[in-house]
Design an enzyme around this catalytic site. Structure first.
Site, PDB file in Angstrom:
ATOM      1  CE1 TYR A 138      -3.633  -2.519   0.608  1.00  0.00           C
ATOM      2  CE2 TYR A 138      -4.665  -0.387   0.990  1.00  0.00           C
ATOM      3  CZ  TYR A 138      -4.768  -1.731   0.721  1.00  0.00           C
ATOM      4  OH  TYR A 138      -6.005  -2.288   0.561  1.00  0.00           O
ATOM      5  CE  LYS A 194       1.416 -17.846  -2.439  1.00  0.00           C
ATOM      6  NZ  LYS A 194       0.511 -19.017  -2.518  1.00  0.00           N
ATOM      7  CG  ASP A 226      -2.528 -20.194  -1.207  1.00  0.00           C
ATOM      8  OD1 ASP A 226      -2.001 -20.124  -0.080  1.00  0.00           O
ATOM      9  OD2 ASP A 226      -2.067 -20.919  -2.118  1.00  0.00           O
ATOM     10  CG  ASP A 250      -8.204  -4.533   1.223  1.00  0.00           C
ATOM     11  OD1 ASP A 250      -9.164  -4.015   1.816  1.00  0.00           O
ATOM     12  OD2 ASP A 250      -8.076  -4.522  -0.014  1.00  0.00           O
ATOM     13  CG  ASP A 254     -13.910  -6.665   1.769  1.00  0.00           C
ATOM     14  OD1 ASP A 254     -13.696  -5.893   2.725  1.00  0.00           O
ATOM     15  OD2 ASP A 254     -14.378  -6.296   0.679  1.00  0.00           O
TER      16      ASP A 254
END
Ligand code: IPM
Ligand code: MG
Length: 360
Positions: A138, A194, A226, A250, A254
């Site tokens: 970001y 990851k 994942d 982020d 959600d």
């Protein structure tokens, strides 16, 4: 309690108005609450040509806590990026040093059927996602769009985490896990990365593992992002606290919010190192329903509860607000987003009034 109130855009002003009703009711009970308003997002652009105007920055810096509605609207979608509402949000997070973003995903018994997952998978679900909020891809530099020697254009961003950034958010994560540890005394923290592909993640994992040594009472696990995305819809109750970076957080937050079936119910807190915080609902500005008095104000009201808990250390008041929200649900009161077929729906303002009534 000095609170900067930033209604923002879309449904922001109407949901914030309900949260302010709750604050005013608490003030009536003797709490010393000062509220001052400023613009953020599209509202800032309209008023001052800047999604994070200097006056807003000044007010937010001087306040103990910030209450935010939401930012964004169709009319701003074509503006150059620095002028877009989202930039206001990113700048206030960075400017106030709000690196620890707490996003609970909590299923209310009354709303179990609102989830798209089977009730047995989500009933009793109570996850805390801790998202690092001021680092990662970001904010990493360099970034941009460049033209290569062969004339081809290329877009690029930089994923980047420094040791101190990882360390401080990891401490917050372990402390939350400790606090949440129930009677069985075992806190659980799952760090999501990851690390099988990204160096940034490998480093993240190394530092989190190191910090874990200071918290022997918390069980630390690691998961690839994942897999975490998959596990969240396969068996979400395996999680307690999820600690992750900005971009993974982020996305996962959600996803987790929808497990509860009602993004209109979910509050969030973004904290600095001294418990100063910005509190906002997890949902967006929903311009399509703005001004219609049908938005759900409960996430914003519950954000005030988080504010009482984290910035002002008034767990008693936080619980009082949360109990009032539960009461209104138990009374069968529902805004459109959480109403089951055949249930009577009430508007945004009526829901705010109902919570205020249930406070006493
Ligand atoms: C969020 C939002 C923001 C983010 C956007 C609006 C910049 O999606 O708070 O999750 O990506 O952080
Ligand atoms: Mg998001």
């Amino acid at each position: 309690m000095k609170i900067a109130v930033l209604p923002g855009d879309g449904i922001g002003p109407e949901i914030v108005a309900q949260a302010v009703k709750v604050l005013e009711a608490l003030r009536g009970d003797g709490l010393k609450i000062e509220m001052e308003y400023a613009h953020l997002g599209g509202a800032g652009y309209d008023a001052a040509g800047d999604p994070f105007p200097p006056a807003t920055e000044k007010l937010a810096l001087a306040a103990d806590a910030v209450l935010l509605g939401a930012v964004g609207g169709y009319q701003y979608d074509t503006l150059p990026r620095p002028m877009r509402p989202e930039q206001g949000l990113l700048r206030i997070r960075k400017g106030l040093g709000l690196f620890a973003n707490l996003r609970p995903a909590l299923v209310y018994p009354e709303l179990v059927h609102a989830s798209s997952l089977k009730p047995e998978l989500v009933s009793g679900l109570d996850i805390m996602i801790l998202r690092e909020l001021t680092g990662d891809i970001y904010f990493g530099q360099p970034r941009g769009i460049r033209t290569m020697d062969n004339g081809e254009r290329q877009g690029f961003d930089t994923m980047l985490y420094s040791e101190s950034e990882i360390r401080r958010v990891a401490h917050v994560g372990f402390q939350i896990a400790l606090k949440r540890a129930g009677k069985n005394g075992q806190g659980k923290l799952c760090s999501v990365d990851k690390a099988n592909v990204l160096d940034t993640s490998m480093f993240w994992r190394e530092i989190v593992t190191e910090v874990a040594k200071e918290y022997p009472a918390v069980a630390l696990s690691h998961m690839y992002v994942d897999n975490a995305a998959m596990q969240l819809v396969r068996a979400p109750k395996q999680f307690d606290v999820i600690l992750t970076g900005n971009i993974f957080g982020d996305i996962l937050s959600d996803e987790a919010s929808m497990l509860t079936g009602s993004i209109g119910m979910l509050p969030s807190a973004s904290l600095d190192a001294h418990n100063k915080g910005l509190y906002e609902p997890c949902h967006g500005s929903a311009p399509d329903i703005a001004g219609k008095d049908i938005a759900n104000p409960l996430a914003t009201i519950l954000s005030v509860a988080m504010m009482m808990r984290y910035t002002f250390a008034r767990v008693d008041i936080a619980q009082r607000i949360e109990t009032a929200v539960r009461k209104t649900l138990q009374q069968g009161l529902r805004t459109a987003d959480i109403a089951e077929a055949g249930m009577q729906k009430i508007g945004c303002a009526a829901m705010g009034d109902a919570v205020v009534k249930a406070l006493s």
